[in-house]
Design a protein around this motif. Structure first.
Motif, short mmCIF file in Angstrom:
data_model
loop_
_atom_site.label_atom_id
_atom_site.label_comp_id
_atom_site.label_asym_id
_atom_site.label_seq_id
_atom_site.Cartn_x
_atom_site.Cartn_y
_atom_site.Cartn_z
N GLN A 97 9.19 -11.17 4.23
CA GLN A 97 9.74 -11.82 5.43
C GLN A 97 11.10 -11.23 5.81
OE1 GLN A 97 8.12 -13.68 7.53
NE2 GLN A 97 6.35 -13.53 6.16
N ASP A 98 11.91 -10.93 4.80
CA ASP A 98 13.22 -10.31 5.05
C ASP A 98 13.03 -8.96 5.73
OD1 ASP A 98 16.08 -9.72 4.79
OD2 ASP A 98 15.45 -8.35 3.20
N GLY A 136 9.34 -13.58 0.07
CA GLY A 136 10.72 -13.49 0.56
C GLY A 136 11.09 -12.07 0.97
N GLN A 137 10.71 -11.09 0.13
CA GLN A 137 10.99 -9.69 0.45
C GLN A 137 10.29 -9.27 1.74
OE1 GLN A 137 9.57 -8.21 -3.39
NE2 GLN A 137 11.51 -7.12 -3.66
N SER A 181 11.78 -9.27 9.29
CA SER A 181 12.78 -9.81 10.22
C SER A 181 13.69 -8.70 10.76
CB SER A 181 13.63 -10.88 9.52
OG SER A 181 14.54 -10.29 8.61
N ARG A 182 13.77 -7.57 10.05
CA ARG A 182 14.68 -6.48 10.46
C ARG A 182 13.96 -5.21 10.88
NH1 ARG A 182 16.69 -4.76 6.35
NH2 ARG A 182 15.87 -6.17 4.79
#
Length: 251
Positions: free
Chosen positions: A225-226, A222-223, A229-230
């Motif tokens: 991918q987050d 999750g970390q 994404s930015r």
């Protein structure tokens, strides 16, 4: 105009693809500072090709430091190491930073770990954040002084940290904050300027770091991918580099 002599104190070695391309963090910061000097566009004050004299100091392994008489500024880089650890090379760096802060000619630029080392050298508490990691391009909300120093309303900057300066040192001005980090930048006129983020990181560099830390289990899925994404979002690294140079040139 005399050249601007900047000693880059390398507090770490970049990951291999970045190291291979740039030749250490000195190469990374040389790229940023030369581009910033071009963006500053004041060749009579600072010629991007001839007036930046940047020297490389591997302080983790070699433990050699520049003579202050030979330089105009020191730049403390980021690092995978912990700024709060009680180990010889970090203690030596804190002592050297205190020496620079005790005089009034040579100025300091602090980035991430370097920002924390300045805090520690001035007696502030540094340590792990209870907010966890701050990764990739994030907004840094500026104080009034921060808006004046950076010449804008808000800063977007690449981040890669879980450690923070927890308390603002006495006599130091706060430049900005974010939801995950209350002290994103510090400033003392004609002495130092520091940021918790990484103006020197490109999308390519930050992507490699996130992917490597995901592969080694530092970041969960999750970390990672987050962050990914930015990671390509627009950021103000160049503007921050230009602010650094203006600060170093200020009479």
């Amino acid at each position: 105009m005399a050249p601007l002599r900047i000693a880059v104190l390398e507090c770490d070695t970049p990951l291999p693809p970045i190291d291979d391309r740039y030749g250490g963090y000195t190469g990374v910061f040389t790229t940023l500072l030369k581009a910033s000097a071009k963006a500053l566009n004041k060749p009579e004050q600072l010629d991007p090709e001839n007036d930046l004299v940047i020297s490389q100091w591997n302080i983790v392994n070699a433990d050699k430091y520049p003579n202050l008489e030979d330089i105009d500024a020191v730049l403390l880089t980021g690092s995978k190491h912990n700024s709060f650890e009680d180990i010889p090379w970090i203690n030596r760096l804190v002592e050297f930073t205190q020496q620079v802060l005790a005089q009034d000619r040579v100025r300091i630029l602090g980035i991430c770990f370097g920002h924390q080392i300045i805090g520690r050298a001035m007696g502030a508490k540094v340590g792990r954040s209870d907010q966890g990691w701050e990764i990739a391009v994030c907004d840094m909300e500026l104080t009034e002084k921060g808006k004046e120093v950076f010449g804008r309303e808000k800063i977007r900057i690449q981040q890669m940290h879980q450690d923070i300066v927890a308390t603002l040192p006495q006599g130091v001005t706060l430049l900005g904050h974010s939801p995950r980090c209350a002290i994103q930048g510090m400033y003392a006129p004609r002495r130092f300027i520091s940021v918790q983020g990484h103006p020197e990181f490109t999308e390519w560099m930050e992507t490699i770091i996130i992917q490597t830390r995901a592969e080694t289990g530092v970041f969960n899925e999750g970390q990672a991918q987050d962050g990914l994404s930015r990671v390509g979002n627009e950021h103000d690294g160049l503007a921050i580099g230009t602010t650094f140079l203006k600060f170093l040139l200020e009479e």
